[in-house]
Design a protein around this motif. Structure first.
Motif, PDB file in Angstrom:
ATOM      1  N   ARG A  14       1.065  -1.354   0.159  1.00 25.22           N
ATOM      2  CA  ARG A  14      -0.022   0.027  -0.242  1.00 25.22           C
ATOM      3  C   ARG A  14       0.943   1.170  -0.259  1.00 25.22           C
ATOM      4  O   ARG A  14       1.876   1.401   0.652  1.00 25.22           O
ATOM      5  N   GLN A  15       0.479   2.292  -0.875  1.00 17.51           N
ATOM      6  CA  GLN A  15       1.325   3.491  -0.780  1.00 17.51           C
ATOM      7  C   GLN A  15       0.126   4.486  -0.692  1.00 17.51           C
ATOM      8  O   GLN A  15      -0.974   4.597  -1.117  1.00 17.51           O
ATOM      9  N   LEU A  16       0.585   5.606   0.126  1.00 19.30           N
ATOM     10  CA  LEU A  16      -0.326   6.659   0.480  1.00 19.30           C
ATOM     11  C   LEU A  16      -0.315   7.587  -1.147  1.00 19.30           C
ATOM     12  O   LEU A  16       0.937   8.013  -1.348  1.00 19.30           O
TER      13      LEU A  16
ATOM     14  N   MET B 184      -5.716  12.165  -0.784  1.00 20.84           N
ATOM     15  CA  MET B 184      -4.600  11.098  -0.495  1.00 20.84           C
ATOM     16  C   MET B 184      -5.256   9.902   0.117  1.00 20.84           C
ATOM     17  O   MET B 184      -5.703  10.347   1.195  1.00 20.84           O
ATOM     18  N   GLU B 185      -4.971   8.846  -0.170  1.00 19.35           N
ATOM     19  CA  GLU B 185      -5.591   7.400   0.516  1.00 19.35           C
ATOM     20  C   GLU B 185      -4.415   6.523   0.091  1.00 19.35           C
ATOM     21  O   GLU B 185      -3.785   6.742  -0.658  1.00 19.35           O
ATOM     22  N   PRO B 186      -4.663   5.142   0.885  1.00 22.15           N
ATOM     23  CA  PRO B 186      -3.858   4.220   0.643  1.00 22.15           C
ATOM     24  C   PRO B 186      -4.069   3.816  -0.811  1.00 22.15           C
ATOM     25  O   PRO B 186      -5.379   3.706  -1.077  1.00 22.15           O
TER      26      PRO B 186
ATOM     27  N   LYS C 237      -2.103  10.355  -4.124  1.00 20.23           N
ATOM     28  CA  LYS C 237      -2.952  11.517  -4.343  1.00 20.23           C
ATOM     29  C   LYS C 237      -4.074  10.891  -5.547  1.00 20.23           C
ATOM     30  O   LYS C 237      -3.478  10.289  -6.374  1.00 20.23           O
TER      31      LYS C 237
END
Lengths: 489, 90, 354
Positions: free
Chosen positions: C2-4, C175-177, C6
């Motif tokens: 998982r990456q944060l 921004m979200e995972p 945009k």
């Protein structure tokens, strides 16, 4: 019996029979004496002689030559009015090995498509544009063109072109020759035998330059339109010579080589680019969520440069690494540019609903205006962390508990005001205990490459924690950590 | 009269009778037919005399295949192949 | 992993995994991060990024790259989309697949740069001239920005038609995972493309059919294609919508507010449920009829003065009361606010929020 050899005949670059045409498939749709057919033949001959028919793509315009694809046995892309240079740009970039020809009339190129031709030329697209200038709108029935001569009659200049109303004829070859990138620009005319043969040479040269990867080439061709001009084909050719040449002088306006340019972009793979080939540097703890832990919503507000948005991102990323669902929503646009900034962060066990927080659990007010503006929004049981020693006068009463954390001062004491947001992060960690300090440290370690800065950030976090712990006083929460804090590094 | 060095054939179906070739022909060996073709125009034709095989009529003609130009193969006399007034050398 | 990420950036990541290596665009708030991410990524993987002189040029460059059979995209916001409408019509008419992203902002005119959902008509109902449809998907999260962009490329190729990712300033900016699968899409063969080769020499990309019968045949062919897509490609999501007395309908960012509304209403004892169209065209009509079959009221919430609500009303055809609540100008309806509206319209009283 005498023996003859064929020296000039229909080019194999033309279809034998024009099957895309509804009727009269053995001849073009152009009027008797029209210049388009001549230009078509010059192009076809050059393409055949160069042996590049298979890899040539013709981008056709809107106007009389919209149907050029009836005739040319090559890849054909029909473009919207004026857009051929934009279409040709991408056709060429998508097929770098191809020879891409844009074919445009004066309305298409010099009126509606002025922007597209200027910019394609200015980028030095490796395409060739043939600009057929007959000083009138042919297909729509004789309206004024940007290249219509002063005094020339058209259906929309019934008293002749008046510079006071329509301005002057646009000289596209000269205009484009002011640009840096084009390699070859010439204006030719189909007015007599000699000039037609000059046109033949120019067409060939432009295409050869493209074949050799030289750059943008542009040939303007003064061309007769007997029907709309209401002349015989012979009169029309004379009219080019007598009237048009005075306004549109023939000649080469640009003929030069460009120095080779390096591209200079490092190459990688999508997997590497998107970071799909490596695990996170920080240990993820997907099991860290306990059902008893409440969701946390935080609003951070202040001036641009105080690290408002970054603080929110770090908080969100910490939450993500702790196995939470998170969202970070910034203020954006002019609000951001006028100096103030805020963001909303949600940490949740469940999928985050609206990322817009109506009533945050915690407001981090980095300055006084933010405190005034947002303090009333905070939940009744919520908390405000305010970046100062004491509360300002005249703050309207609010139900939330307010702690003064002089984060900027503390950060100054550590050597840089830039660490203000990290002091606040420390205070928030101490306040909520929803996220461990170690996650913050590990995250910073992964993100901050400068060792000195990293050290300051870690000290700032600890200073923020200490500051709030002091204020929380004898509260049991304040001693949730066992023993001494681990060193930052 | 010297023998013609070339000849021209004109597809009367494709020709639109604009007459540009007639005007452009240096030895003036083309003419418009007095009769009309099925499309109602007077198509051009070769008079049968004086064609130099220069090819200019081909280049001025707006129709891709209306005109075909031939040149006499003269094996006996050694001549440079592009001798004469070939249009491309203009 | 998982990456944060945009939302706007996730679109480009999804596009890369879809095999898209061509981006032509023009900057506009709040969509510029898409161009910026494409500018950074595309050239590094052998692709093309070009900032055009205008949205008009950009969409025509998309036309050119699509003609060549490449997966190609552009992105803009309302004012730029208005300029692109001509090109979109040509793309549909010439049956060229491509992906167009609209990060919707406030309108009409220059409006503002805050989020709205007021381009529904412009993209779902057409916008350009002639008989055509866009395939339209509406992401509601950063994850979906990537996933639905990828889907948009698949659908665009499947139907040889432009596909639109219709989103808004908030989903674009937040921004979200994000979790990405490291497998790139397999792209279909495109024997119709013009590639500058012997095999494709006979190909013609055009939208012009001069003879009335020819054009009608072409339009009927497009119509058939759209009928087929309408049958099989609609997508939707339900939330607690097993047996709702009140069915909330919203897409994109609004659907996330409505999720909270459903939970809040359920706590008050009202059986509320959420229906979220994921594809706006084809509109998930059959699924909506089913979800609303026992509802006493349907409340459509949009960040507009009422656009999708027309499709909801057409779909439900008077079988149930369809109410509408909308906010504009960049105001996102808050959950409290929607609950209050809903209870009032149901003739109930309850205290909501502050």
């Amino acid at each position: 019996m005498d023996e003859y050899q064929v020296i000039e005949s229909k080019s194999p670059v033309f279809y034998d029979k024009y099957e895309r045409k509804a009727e009269l498939q053995h001849q073009t749709h152009y009027c008797p004496g029209c210049g388009h057919g001549v230009v078509h033949k010059l192009i076809a001959e050059a393409i055949a002689d160069m042996g590049v028919q298979d890899r040539t793509i013709l981008v056709t315009p809107v106007g009389c030559s919209v149907f050029a694809y009836y005739y040319f046995d090559m890849g054909n892309v029909q473009a919207a009015h004026g857009r051929a240079p934009a279409v040709a740009t991408a056709v060429k970039r998508s097929n770098p090995e191809s020879i891409v020809i844009g074919y445009q009339g004066d309305g298409d190129l010099a009126a509606i498509g002025t922007a597209e031709i200027v910019h394609a030329a200015n980028r030095g697209e490796k395409i060739t544009i043939f600009f057929v200038n007959n000083a009138i709108y042919g297909m729509t029935g004789g309206q004024l063109a940007p290249t219509t001569l002063v005094g020339q009659f058209s259906t929309t200049s019934p008293w002749g072109r008046r510079p006071s109303n329509e301005g002057y004829p646009l000289r596209m070859a000269e205009l484009l020759a002011t640009l840096e990138a084009p390699v070859y620009i010439e204006r030719v005319a189909l007015c007599d035998n000699k000039n037609i043969m000059k046109a033949r040479k120019a067409v060939r040269k432009a295409l050869e330059l493209q074949r050799d990867g030289a750059g943008f080439s542009f040939i303007e061709i003064l061309s007769p339109c007997p029907t709309i001009w209401k002349m015989t084909p012979q009169e029309a050719r004379k009219w080019i010579e007598e009237k048009m040449l005075a306004v549109f002088p023939l000649g080469v306006f640009r003929d030069r080589k460009l120095a080779p340019m390096a591209d200079g972009v490092p190459q990688t793979t999508v997997t590497k680019l998107l970071g799909l080939d490596k695990p996170l540097e920080v240990v993820t703890r997907p099991m860290a969520v306990k059902d008893s832990q409440p969701d946390l919503t935080v609003k951070i507000a202040g001036f641009g440069g105080q690290g408002v948005l970054l603080l929110g991102q770090i908080l969100a990323e910490m939450g993500m690494r702790e196995g939470r669902e998170v969202s970070w929503l910034p203020s954006y646009g002019p609000e951001m540019r006028s100096g103030s900034a805020h963001c909303h962060v949600c940490l949740s066990k469940e999928r985050v609903g609206s990322p817009v927080i109506e009533h945050p659990d915690v407001l981090i007010a980095m300055n006084e205006p933010s405190l005034h503006k947002f303090s009333k929004m905070v939940e009744a049981h919520g908390t405000i962390l305010y970046n100062n020693h004491k509360l300002p006068a005249g703050l309207p009463p609010c139900e939330a508990k307010i702690y003064c954390v002089p984060a900027s001062e503390i950060a100054d004491g550590l050597g840089t005001t830039k660490a203000t947001n990290m002091v606040m992060l420390g205070a928030l960690l101490e306040l909520t205990h929803t996220l461990p300090r170690e996650t913050a440290l590990a995250l910073l370690k992964a993100k901050v490459r400068n060792v000195k800065l990293l050290d300051v950030d870690c000290q700032a976090i600890d200073a923020g924690m200490a500051c709030l712990r002091k204020q929380l006083g004898s509260s049991t929460d304040a001693h949730a950590h066992d023993g001494e804090l681990a060193p930052c590094s | 009269m010297a023998q013609a060095r070339g000849k021209v054939t004109i597809d009367t179906e494709e020709c639109k009778g604009c007459g540009v070739c007639v005007d452009a022909c240096p030895p003036k060996c083309l003419e418009l037919l007095p009769g009309l073709n099925p499309y109602g125009v007077h198509p051009a034709r070769y008079t049968g005399m004086n064609c130099s095989g220069c090819g200019i009529c081909f280049y001025v003609c707006p129709e891709p295949g209306a005109i075909t130009v031939y040149r006499l193969i003269a094996p006996k006399v050694a001549q440079p192949p592009m001798e004469g007034s070939h249009a491309a050398t203009l | 992993m998982r990456q944060l990420c945009k939302g706007n950036v996730a679109i480009v990541k999804g596009a890369l995994l879809a095999g898209c290596r061509s981006y032509y665009g023009y900057p506009i708030t709040p969509a510029s991060e898409i161009a910026e991410a494409a500018a950074e990524y595309m050239p590094q993987v052998g692709g093309t990024f070009l900032q055009a002189e205008s949205e008009v040029a950009a969409i025509n460059m998309v036309y050119g790259a699509a003609s060549a059979g490449l997966r190609v995209m552009t992105a803009s916001s309302g004012p730029g989309i208005s300029l692109m409408q001509e090109g979109i019509s040509y793309l549909a008419g010439s049956e060229l697949p491509c992906v167009i992203v609209d990060v919707v902002r406030g309108g009409p005119g220059l409006g503002n740069i805050a989020p709205e959902q007021s381009d529904y008509f412009a993209l779902v109902k057409g916008g350009g001239h002639g008989n055509y449809k866009n395939i339209v998907v509406a992401p509601a999260s950063v994850q979906e920005m990537a996933d639905l962009t990828r889907l948009a490329f698949e659908l665009a190729d499947r139907y040889r038609n432009p596909a639109v990712v219709l989103t808004d300033g908030f989903i674009g900016q937040m921004m979200e995972p994000l979790e990405l699968q490291a497998v790139e899409s397999v792209q279909p063969e495109k024997p119709w493309a013009v590639k500058g080769t012997r095999e494709t020499r006979k190909n013609l990309i055009a939208s012009i059919y001069l003879e009335p019968d020819e054009l009608e045949a072409h339009v009927r062919k497009l119509e058939e294609k759209y009928k087929k897509a309408a049958e099989v490609e609609s997508r939707h999501e339900l939330y607690r919508a097993e047996d709702p007395e009140v069915l909330l309908v919203g897409y994109g960012i609004t659907s996330r507010v409505l999720r909270s509304v459903v939970d809040m209403m359920r706590k008050e004892g009202v059986r509320a449920g959420l229906f979220r169209p994921i594809t706006l065209w084809p509109f998930p009509a059959e699924a909506l009829r089913h979800a609303a079959r026992r509802a006493q009221m349907v409340l459509v919430v949009e960040m507009s003065t009422g656009q999708m609500v027309e499709d909801v009303r057409l779909t439900l055809d008077g079988r149930v009361d369809v109410e509408f609540y909308g906010r504009t100008g960049g105001n996102v309806p808050m959950a409290d606010e929607v609950c209050k509206e809903l209870t009032e319209r149901m003739g109930m009283t309850a205290e909501w929020g502050v």
